[in-house]
Design a protein around this motif. Structure first.
Motif, PDB file in Angstrom:
ATOM      1  N   ALA A 151     -12.532  85.022  28.726  1.00 38.61           N
ATOM      2  CA  ALA A 151     -11.497  85.609  29.592  1.00 38.61           C
ATOM      3  C   ALA A 151     -10.363  84.613  29.791  1.00 38.61           C
ATOM      4  CB  ALA A 151     -12.090  85.974  30.950  1.00 38.61           C
ATOM      5  N   VAL A 152      -9.185  85.187  30.056  1.00 35.62           N
ATOM      6  CA  VAL A 152      -8.021  84.391  30.480  1.00 35.62           C
ATOM      7  C   VAL A 152      -7.567  84.970  31.810  1.00 35.62           C
ATOM      8  CG1 VAL A 152      -5.611  83.789  29.978  1.00 35.62           C
ATOM      9  CG2 VAL A 152      -7.285  83.899  28.117  1.00 35.62           C
ATOM     10  N   MET A 153      -7.437  84.114  32.815  1.00 34.99           N
ATOM     11  CA  MET A 153      -7.018  84.613  34.130  1.00 34.99           C
ATOM     12  C   MET A 153      -5.859  83.777  34.657  1.00 34.99           C
ATOM     13  SD  MET A 153     -10.682  85.752  35.695  1.00 34.99           S
ATOM     14  CE  MET A 153     -11.586  84.308  35.185  1.00 34.99           C
ATOM     15  N   ILE A 154      -4.822  84.486  35.074  1.00 36.30           N
ATOM     16  CA  ILE A 154      -3.576  83.828  35.484  1.00 36.30           C
ATOM     17  C   ILE A 154      -3.378  83.964  36.993  1.00 36.30           C
ATOM     18  CG2 ILE A 154      -1.038  83.941  35.303  1.00 36.30           C
ATOM     19  CD1 ILE A 154      -1.390  85.061  32.463  1.00 36.30           C
ATOM     20  N   GLU A 155      -2.919  82.907  37.619  1.00 35.40           N
ATOM     21  CA  GLU A 155      -2.373  82.989  38.974  1.00 35.40           C
ATOM     22  C   GLU A 155      -0.963  82.428  38.902  1.00 35.40           C
ATOM     23  OE1 GLU A 155      -3.884  84.256  41.869  1.00 35.40           O
ATOM     24  OE2 GLU A 155      -5.401  84.969  40.441  1.00 35.40           O
ATOM     25  N   HIS A 156      -0.039  83.042  39.659  1.00 38.64           N
ATOM     26  CA  HIS A 156       1.346  82.560  39.575  1.00 38.64           C
ATOM     27  C   HIS A 156       1.935  82.377  40.964  1.00 38.64           C
ATOM     28  CE1 HIS A 156       3.165  86.483  40.598  1.00 38.64           C
ATOM     29  NE2 HIS A 156       2.109  86.969  40.003  1.00 38.64           N
ATOM     30  N   ALA A 157       3.016  81.616  41.006  1.00 38.11           N
ATOM     31  CA  ALA A 157       3.688  81.341  42.279  1.00 38.11           C
ATOM     32  C   ALA A 157       5.181  81.137  42.020  1.00 38.11           C
ATOM     33  CB  ALA A 157       3.097  80.086  42.916  1.00 38.11           C
ATOM     34  N   HIS A 158       5.966  81.143  43.091  1.00 35.17           N
ATOM     35  CA  HIS A 158       7.398  80.857  43.003  1.00 35.17           C
ATOM     36  C   HIS A 158       7.597  79.463  42.389  1.00 35.17           C
ATOM     37  CE1 HIS A 158       5.698  79.432  46.784  1.00 35.17           C
ATOM     38  NE2 HIS A 158       6.517  78.407  46.659  1.00 35.17           N
ATOM     39  N   THR A 159       8.756  79.263  41.802  1.00 29.62           N
ATOM     40  CA  THR A 159       9.044  77.927  41.254  1.00 29.62           C
ATOM     41  C   THR A 159      10.537  77.627  41.322  1.00 29.62           C
ATOM     42  OG1 THR A 159       8.518  76.410  39.435  1.00 29.62           O
ATOM     43  CG2 THR A 159       9.258  78.611  38.799  1.00 29.62           C
ATOM     44  N   HIS A 160      10.934  76.493  40.818  1.00 28.13           N
ATOM     45  CA  HIS A 160      12.320  76.021  40.893  1.00 28.13           C
ATOM     46  C   HIS A 160      13.167  76.633  39.775  1.00 28.13           C
ATOM     47  CE1 HIS A 160      15.576  72.972  40.662  1.00 28.13           C
ATOM     48  NE2 HIS A 160      15.293  72.748  41.937  1.00 28.13           N
ATOM     49  N   ILE A 161      14.479  76.744  40.012  1.00 28.47           N
ATOM     50  CA  ILE A 161      15.385  77.323  39.002  1.00 28.47           C
ATOM     51  C   ILE A 161      15.360  76.545  37.688  1.00 28.47           C
ATOM     52  CG2 ILE A 161      16.994  78.541  40.541  1.00 28.47           C
ATOM     53  CD1 ILE A 161      18.831  76.070  40.446  1.00 28.47           C
ATOM     54  N   ALA A 162      14.989  75.273  37.755  1.00 28.31           N
ATOM     55  CA  ALA A 162      15.070  74.430  36.547  1.00 28.31           C
ATOM     56  C   ALA A 162      13.765  74.336  35.776  1.00 28.31           C
ATOM     57  CB  ALA A 162      15.526  73.027  36.932  1.00 28.31           C
ATOM     58  N   GLY A 163      12.719  75.046  36.244  1.00 25.19           N
ATOM     59  CA  GLY A 163      11.447  74.793  35.570  1.00 25.19           C
ATOM     60  C   GLY A 163      10.523  75.987  35.441  1.00 25.19           C
ATOM     61  N   LEU A 164       9.512  75.806  34.592  1.00 23.00           N
ATOM     62  CA  LEU A 164       8.433  76.780  34.420  1.00 23.00           C
ATOM     63  C   LEU A 164       7.138  75.998  34.170  1.00 23.00           C
ATOM     64  CD1 LEU A 164       7.072  79.496  33.912  1.00 23.00           C
ATOM     65  CD2 LEU A 164       8.289  79.663  31.744  1.00 23.00           C
ATOM     66  N   PRO A 165       6.521  75.518  35.262  1.00 23.60           N
ATOM     67  CA  PRO A 165       5.267  74.772  35.075  1.00 23.60           C
ATOM     68  C   PRO A 165       4.139  75.699  34.605  1.00 23.60           C
ATOM     69  CG  PRO A 165       6.208  74.388  37.281  1.00 23.60           C
ATOM     70  CD  PRO A 165       6.924  75.566  36.677  1.00 23.60           C
TER      71      PRO A 165
END
Lengths: 289, 153
Positions: A254-268
């Motif tokens: 399985a692959v499971m993603i959690e996401h959150a807000h981030t900065h305009i300059a990045g995509l961690p």
């Protein structure tokens, strides 16, 4: 009457849950493994991969029968303590959690796998402690303590990529594939992949860990992320790493993603891999329970 | 299936063995013709001789394995791929690297018939042990002809 999460109830419930997590693999993970084994038998019944599945399933049974840890690497405990703000813990919560974990380590015959100094002495604390604990305050009157017994064969394969903000889905897919390729057979595939997207370089890996707490194979509630999970799983399983790293089509369950807000300059993008022995626990304690 | 005695050592024990070799000091045990299983056991339950005892990731021992093989070590047992320097050492020394089933600690506990601490007891679960095994399942991962079940890196 004040609203208390009684420390003795926390210790009792948490110690049992952690002890059992080391011995009994959760049903969702067992189900995913059995399903993958059936597929392996159809595709390549005489393969090394099939033999890996047979030993894994036998080992799960042996652990249950003899009450032995599934894997000798009973890991470092990673704990999420989410405290409903309508109650408080009668004692310092960290010592309560550690008391529960110490009891679980002892009763479950867990291996002491924690050293006190990472560089110089590397002296084993011989208690399996301390744990890594993440605290948060949430609405309501329940204290939820969940977590993972994280073995380091898989933890060593973690990765954080600070992508360009415009890298988009393809960037995310590429970052996960790169981490899984680099891990190869090291983290005991078939693995479960937690992906944390957004936040900062320190919070994204925590999201990836949290993702591993989800029910194995459950889809993300947001359709776009659910689709991204399916796409990544499909591409990971085309890498050919296979069970035990011995080749085949089941590299991940399985692959499971959690996401959150981030900065305009990045995509961690953080990747946290769990071995097939995805040992997790969750207890809830109500106020004045 | 393997039957017989083998040494047990992992990260810290490898570091110490290598340091002894490099400073020309005697080893706590001869490596001549030996097998090392990369493992650190969980504690034994009362009445048992060993706890869960599956293999650990072999690649962490890669920096030490060629040196140990050149000092007589014949065979290593672990999980996961090895560096090409290890594959070369296996061929050069007519040795073997065996894959043991990763994560299967409870299964391997039932294969161990004796356990003895040889050295480095202060390392706790990383001490150097000698164990005897019966019906211990493995797969040949790298053999003396250089045949490797893993992609070479």
């Amino acid at each position: 009457m004040s609203s208390v999460y009684p420390s003795e109830v926390i210790v009792q419930k948490l110690s049992r849950a952690v002890r059992d997590a080391g011995v009994f693999l959760p049903e969702d993970v067992k189900h995913a493994l059995r399903k993958a084994y059936e597929q392996q038998l159809q595709d390549a019944p005489d393969s090394l991969g099939a033999s890996v599945f047979e030993h894994i399933l036998q080992n799960i049974k042996d652990a249950e029968t003899h009450r032995l840890p599934i894997c000798q690497d009973t890991g470092m405990a990673v704990v999420f303590a989410e405290q409903g703000i309508e109650g408080y813990v009668s004692r310092d919560i960290e010592s309560v959690i550690h008391k529960a974990l110490a009891q679980a380590v002892k009763e479950g015959n867990f291996r002491p796998s924690v050293v006190e100094d990472p560089v110089f002495t590397r002296k084993n604390t011989m208690t399996g402690l301390p744990a890594v604990i993440h605290y948060s305050r949430i609405p309501g009157d329940v204290l939820r303590i969940s977590g993972l017994l994280k073995g380091f064969g898989s933890e060593n394969c973690s990765a954080v990529s600070m992508l360009n903000p415009t890298a988009g889905e393809q960037g995310v897919i590429g970052a996960v594939l790169e981490a899984v390729k680099k891990a190869g057979g090291k983290p005991c595939p078939p693995v479960i992949i937690g992906v944390g997207i957004g936040g900062t370089a320190d919070s994204a890996p925590i999201l990836a860990k949290r993702a591993l707490l989800r029910e194995t194979g459950s889809a993300h509630p947001d359709q776009r992320y659910a689709e991204l999970e399916r796409t990544i799983l499909d591409q990971v399983n085309r890498l050919g790493i296979g069970p035990g790293g011995l080749g085949g089509d089941t590299t991940a369950l399985a692959v499971m993603i959690e996401h959150a807000h981030t900065h305009i300059a990045g995509l961690p993008v953080a990747v946290n891999i769990s071995c097939w022995a995805d040992r997790k626990f969750c207890v809830e304690i109500a106020v004045n329970e | 299936m393997l039957n017989g005695p083998m040494l047990v050592a992992r990260d810290q024990a490898h570091g110490r063995l290598a340091a002894l070799i490099e400073s020309n000091k005697p080893l706590p045990v001869s490596l001549e013709g030996e097998t090392i299983y990369y493992m650190g056991p969980a504690p034994a339950k009362p009445g048992d001789i060993i706890g869960s005892c599956g293999p650990t990731t072999a690649s962490r021992m890669d920096p030490y394995t060629p040196l140990l093989m050149d000092c007589g070590l014949l065979c290593s047992i672990g999980k996961g791929p090895r560096l090409s320097a290890v594959a070369d050492a296996v061929v050069r020394n007519n040795g073997l690297y065996l894959y043991a089933y990763g994560g299967c600690g409870a299964l391997y506990a039932a294969c161990v018939t004796s356990v003895e601490t040889i050295a480095f007891e202060d390392l706790g679960p990383e001490a150097l042990l000698r164990i005897t095994v019966r019906n211990f399942p493995v797969i040949a991962a790298i053999d003396s002809n250089g045949k490797n079940i893993y992609p070479v890196s």
